[in-house]
Design an enzyme around this catalytic site. Sequence first.
Site, PDB file in Angstrom:
ATOM      1  N   LYS A   1      68.587  35.701  78.723  1.00  0.00           N
ATOM      2  CA  LYS A   1      68.655  37.092  78.264  1.00  0.00           C
ATOM      3  C   LYS A   1      69.764  37.798  79.032  1.00  0.00           C
ATOM      4  CE  LYS A   1      65.453  40.948  77.389  1.00  0.00           C
ATOM      5  NZ  LYS A   1      64.046  41.378  77.558  1.00  0.00           N
TER       6      LYS A   1
ATOM      7  N   ALA B   1      68.928  42.977  70.780  1.00  0.00           N
ATOM      8  CA  ALA B   1      68.290  44.297  70.828  1.00  0.00           C
ATOM      9  C   ALA B   1      69.258  45.268  71.498  1.00  0.00           C
ATOM     10  CB  ALA B   1      66.975  44.228  71.602  1.00  0.00           C
TER      11      ALA B   1
ATOM     12  N   ASP C   1      53.448  46.042  74.748  1.00  0.00           N
ATOM     13  CA  ASP C   1      54.068  46.018  73.419  1.00  0.00           C
ATOM     14  C   ASP C   1      53.866  44.658  72.751  1.00  0.00           C
ATOM     15  OD1 ASP C   1      55.506  47.042  71.293  1.00  0.00           O
ATOM     16  OD2 ASP C   1      57.466  46.533  72.134  1.00  0.00           O
TER      17      ASP C   1
ATOM     18  N   ALA D   1      68.343  36.249  69.408  1.00  0.00           N
ATOM     19  CA  ALA D   1      67.721  37.568  69.251  1.00  0.00           C
ATOM     20  C   ALA D   1      68.663  38.603  69.859  1.00  0.00           C
ATOM     21  CB  ALA D   1      66.356  37.623  69.933  1.00  0.00           C
TER      22      ALA D   1
END
Length: 557
Positions: free
Chosen positions: A152, A132, A287, A130
């Site tokens: 991350k 971002a 979120d 992923a």
Amino acid sequence: MAVHIRHAGRYREIAVALIRHGFGYMVEEMGLTRVLRLPTRWIRSEAPETKTLGERIRLVMEALGPTFIKLGQLASTRSDLLPTAVIKELSKLQDDVPQFEAEEARRIVELELGGSIESVMSEFSENPIAAASIGQVHSARLVESGQRVAVKVQRPGVKKQVMRDLEILHDLVAIGEKRWEWVTRYQVPQLVDEFARSMEAEMDYTAEARNMERISKQFDQDPHIHVPTVFWDLTSERVLTMSFVEGVKPTDRNYLEQRGYDVKEIASRIVNAVLNQVFIDGFFHADPHPGNVLIMKDGSITFLDFGMVGRLSPDMREYLSSLVISLMRQDTSAMVRAIERMGMIPEESDLGALKRDLERLRERYYNVAFSDVDLGQVINDFFATARQHGIGIPPDLLLLGKALITTEGMVERLDPTLSIVTLAEPFGRKLAKEKFGPDRLRRKTVSGVLGLADSLTGLPDRLRHLTSFISGGRVRVEVDVPELRKASRGVDRLVNRLAFSIVLLAFSIVMAGLVVGASLAQKATVIWNYPIIETGLIVAVLMVVLLLFSIFRSGRF
């Protein structure tokens, strides 16, 4: 301006983006033309009438990159401030950025952990799973346990870029406040301040890790809700290592049904998990979009990405429940009281006009069953009414609205018949029960008594302060001599009555708390073998009698 000189290149990019999308007048009025190397007429611009205002704002945000995209995403939650058409466009903003090199990610991990990556991880994926704007996630495997983890990693230099953009935003807002009235009217400075706090928190992965652990504890007794485990010895400000999870996005309904999942039960679990965070613990994932929720093989739910969270104090949860209950009970006066208790209504507001608008909102949901209520529409209607009357909505309440609307949109795909309002009913009943429970009454009683005691003990200091002002000639009091004695008697009566009322109020609060506590506990309350209620009653009665005697004796009751 010094800021212009230090960040001239970035100011130039902002000015060009504004001109190209029909906001050249803003560039002129803010004095940004000085940072352009080319005349503004040489910059190719789009005719403003070819696109709506919302589209042009969205295009500017997209052109300026991650910080401004996130600002637009935050602004899309402010339906209390921005028109619906603009909100709709800003909701289309996607945090879509290219990945950075795996070697750079490895370098950051080694720098943050203080050693070679091979000493702690036997595997580290080349391609992120992923990506971002702030960071990207790589899968890895631990040397010691062989466990698969997700790592991350923050983008190189992103913190410096974000801090630069935040500084520029604050500067532009300060300029805009002096030139345009709408900057203040739409609370742009507060929006940017809120955004800055959010971004600064998102820059620190240890804060996200603490959020994960706090929400994980909320579901210790619920086997159907999970949060990844944090590996603290492999976590720092720029690296977050957590247990690896695999699952299916809740939007893949066909896939879930084909494999025998109970999609209605899954939808119910997601909603109950969000409501539990909001109404029971007051700390929630702000979120919960489909990309941050995974359905596991056993049908349990895993929440991801805790960079954005909301907080509701016990009082705010109480006021919020009162607001919703009063709306459903068609009680407009109670709605106004709930809003007032939140401290949101400005002094200059027309309460009569507000009450009339809330009446119209109430009538819209008259005799509508809970199961038929669209929570997202209710929230948007309330925020629209608030905007019309200049009512400021607390940021965490706005995050709550965003979280509930996002959740509702997600679960509608799984179970179109599900109503969040119906599922929220038990939580409302629990809050109402707690409001009048013994623990709540005891806390209110103690808080009230301590507040009263603090006010009374601070009274001599305030009187001395007032006396010093008067003796120093800084306070002028002009009273006609014929009215002096009459005014003095009136003040004496007022003070005596006030003292009498305060004592009676304190007496009522204390005794009510003791009586309620004793009745709920179903046993006598004693200390040192003396009954508290009876002793307290005797002492309080004696105090009242002495006070009344002194007041009546003065002849100025």
